[in-house]
Design an enzyme around this catalytic site. Structure first.
Site, PDB file in Angstrom:
ATOM      1  N   TYR A 149       0.996  -1.201   0.046  1.00 51.55           N
ATOM      2  CA  TYR A 149       0.177  -0.007   0.115  1.00 51.55           C
ATOM      3  C   TYR A 149       0.941   1.281   0.017  1.00 51.55           C
ATOM      4  CZ  TYR A 149      -2.859   3.691   1.729  1.00 51.55           C
ATOM      5  OH  TYR A 149      -3.324   4.850   1.633  1.00 51.55           O
ATOM      6  N   LYS A 180     -10.960  -8.695   5.885  1.00 48.83           N
ATOM      7  CA  LYS A 180     -11.405  -7.290   6.021  1.00 48.83           C
ATOM      8  C   LYS A 180     -12.167  -6.920   4.614  1.00 48.83           C
ATOM      9  CE  LYS A 180     -10.288  -2.455   6.885  1.00 48.83           C
ATOM     10  NZ  LYS A 180      -9.314  -1.416   6.826  1.00 48.83           N
ATOM     11  N   ASP A 206      -7.798  -4.068  -1.096  1.00 49.32           N
ATOM     12  CA  ASP A 206      -8.595  -3.290  -1.520  1.00 49.32           C
ATOM     13  C   ASP A 206      -8.348  -2.161  -2.259  1.00 49.32           C
ATOM     14  OD1 ASP A 206      -8.955  -0.745   0.813  1.00 49.32           O
ATOM     15  OD2 ASP A 206      -8.138  -2.725   1.429  1.00 49.32           O
TER      16      ASP A 206
END
Length: 521
Positions: free
Chosen positions: A262, A369, A297
């Site tokens: 990320y 998650k 995500d």
């Protein structure tokens, strides 16, 4: 459950490729340290506070060793040397260096045994503190057992920790199980951790140890009132990844967003710096019992969720192996994914269901998650509420655990308390009215959902084979994840990466790893 009829041999093959990737990267990690790793050592040894200019003492100590060209031996060696040869307390070193009264690199060298014996009392103290926190968390959860099914996760982001407390308590009263205090915009790019309580964050609140303490105390208080344990989340990412992990361990946070990819992809933080930082941060999280949240995500905010779904699964496999190399239990791996297919895609709901069920079956012990729709939220709050409802249905059907609620006002403004209330009400309704649906369904072996899952697994396995052949650094340089390219020698923070000398020591990391290997934590 095996609703998707997935091939176990293929899953094992994908895991083996991911393990090759992780082991290859670990060789690099083991040969390097960073300024943030060494600042974390300072913090875990008990160094805290700032000077008159607001510069944290861990930065001051590490910068002195770095400027002397000796950080490759580890800051612990020089802290121990200063304590060994003087009567100073460890809490004084930062102030003394800041005032130009001592140079800890000038004391005579001591051997490794003397380093460890000099620092042992400080190491024992912090490890006892962290284990006591883990024990307290366990006690709370025994007293107030967590509910089955999705844990409702909401974000507060006012910029003011005291206002965050008000909003967090309101969310807990409305039914939230997890509170995430989002960080101030840009904090991930600060190469230091701000100090004390803060009230002037932008788009979020600064992650500081005092802010962690304030929110932890508030959630414990409201939890006792509600007879529930409210979990606390923050962000161990960016240029201070391991430092924030240490602060979270000290103040009993329960979850940390913690994913190197990320920071590399979306914050342009140097690859080398971030992988080294991630390892120490994950060892700390493993030791403290903190659940990590990974960032897959986010790929779908820049890539198409239909054509690039396999990159999410490939990254989940890789993150799983990185976590295992950091001695993390599967029950601590909050692997991430998201409901981000364009609503106009025909049968998009079926593809979303396939992706979520596939993650659930491949990582059965992981508290996955699941992130709500954001990319295709338009500001139409009525359609947005419908999109979130569909997301909630997939969450319940596929037994996701960490359920970050979507807000109907996504793309409009930072959520009001009323927006959170509506989101919690929506999810609670779905979870009640569809309580046992998972036990009532089967998927057609030749149907869209099953075939979609098989295709994504095939594509992910092929991609992992490619990554195993070229390595993670080259993979990122090619822009395989999220369509974003980053150079191995580019990005922010590369000047804080140091190749270890053969005499390098990190006694705090060594002590944590020893106990994790022995299974004593």
């Amino acid at each position: 459950m095996n609703l998707l009829y997935l091939d176990e041999e293929k899953i094992n093959k994908a895991r083996n490729y991911a393990l090759q990737v992780a082991l290859d990267t670990q060789k690099f990690i083991d040969q390097h340290t960073t300024v943030s790793v060494e600042r974390t050592v300072c913090r875990l040894l008990g160094v805290d506070g700032v000077n008159d200019l607001g510069v944290p003492y861990p930065n001051i100590i590490v910068d002195q060793v770095l400027q002397a060209g000796k950080l490759d031996r580890g800051v612990a060696r020089y802290i121990a040397g200063a304590l060994f040869h003087t009567n100073y307390d460890i809490s004084e070193l930062g102030e003394l260096i800041s005032n130009d009264k001592i140079d800890i690199t000038k004391y005579p060298d001591i051997n490794e045994k003397q380093v460890y014996s000099t620092l042992q009392m400080f190491i024992d103290s912090i490890l006892i503190k962290i284990k006591e926190n883990a024990s307290s968390r366990t006690s709370f959860m025994l007293k107030y057992p967590q509910k089955e099914g999705p844990l409702l996760y909401v974000i507060v982001a006012t910029g003011n920790i005291y206002e965050d407390v008000v909003q967090a308590k309101a969310a807990a009263k409305a039914g939230a199980d997890i509170i995430a205090v989002i960080r101030s915009t840009g904090q991930s790019l600060l190469d230091f951790v701000p100090y004390g309580p803060t009230t002037e964050g932008f788009g979020g609140t600064y992650a500081t140890q005092e802010n962690f303490r304030i929110m932890r105390e508030a959630l414990d208080e409201i939890g006792e009132e509600l007879n529930r344990y409210i979990m606390l989340v923050n962000y161990a990412s960016g240029l201070c990844m391991p430092e924030i992990a240490a602060m979270g361990a000290i103040e009993r946070l329960d979850m940390m967003l913690n994913d190197s990819l990320y920071g590399i992809l979306f914050r342009d933080i140097n690859e080398q710096r971030t992988f080294v930082d991630q390892y120490f941060s994950r060892v700390i999280n493993a030791y403290s019992g903190i659940i990590i949240n990974t960032g897959e995500d986010n790929y779908l905010t820049t890539s198409d969720a239909v054509t690039e779904a396999h990159t999410v699964l490939a990254s989940q496999f890789i993150n799983e192996q990185f976590a295992k190399l950091a001695y993390m239990k599967e029950e601590q791996m909050g692997l991430g994914h998201a409901f981000e297919i364009d609503p106009n895609v025909e049968n998009g709901f079926l593809y979303e269901l396939a992706q979520a069920e596939m993650a659930r079956e491949i990582f059965p012990k992981a508290p996955l998650k699941y992130m709500p729709p954001t990319k295709y939220m338009t500001g139409n709050i009525f359609k947005g509420h419908v999109q979130n409802t569909l997301f909630n249905i997939v969450t319940k059907v596929t037994n996701q655990r960490i359920h970050l609620l979507g807000m109907l006002t996504e793309a409009v403004h930072t959520p009001f308390m009323s927006d959170r209330y509506l989101a919690i009400e929506n999810a609670s309704y779905i979870n009640t009215t569809m309580k046992d649906i998972r036990n009532e369904i089967q998927f057609r072996k030749d149907g869209i959902i099953v075939q979609r899952a098989h295709q994504v697994l095939d594509d992910a396995t092929n991609l992992l084979q490619k990554i195993a052949n070229i390595g993670i650094f080259e993979t990122i340089e090619q822009g395989i994840f999220a369509g974003i390219k980053r150079e191995k020698t580019g990005g922010k923070g590369l000047d804080g990466v140091v190749k270890k000398h053969e005499s390098y020591v990190n006694p705090v990391l060594d002590a944590m790893i020893q106990e994790l290997r022995e299974g004593s934590v």
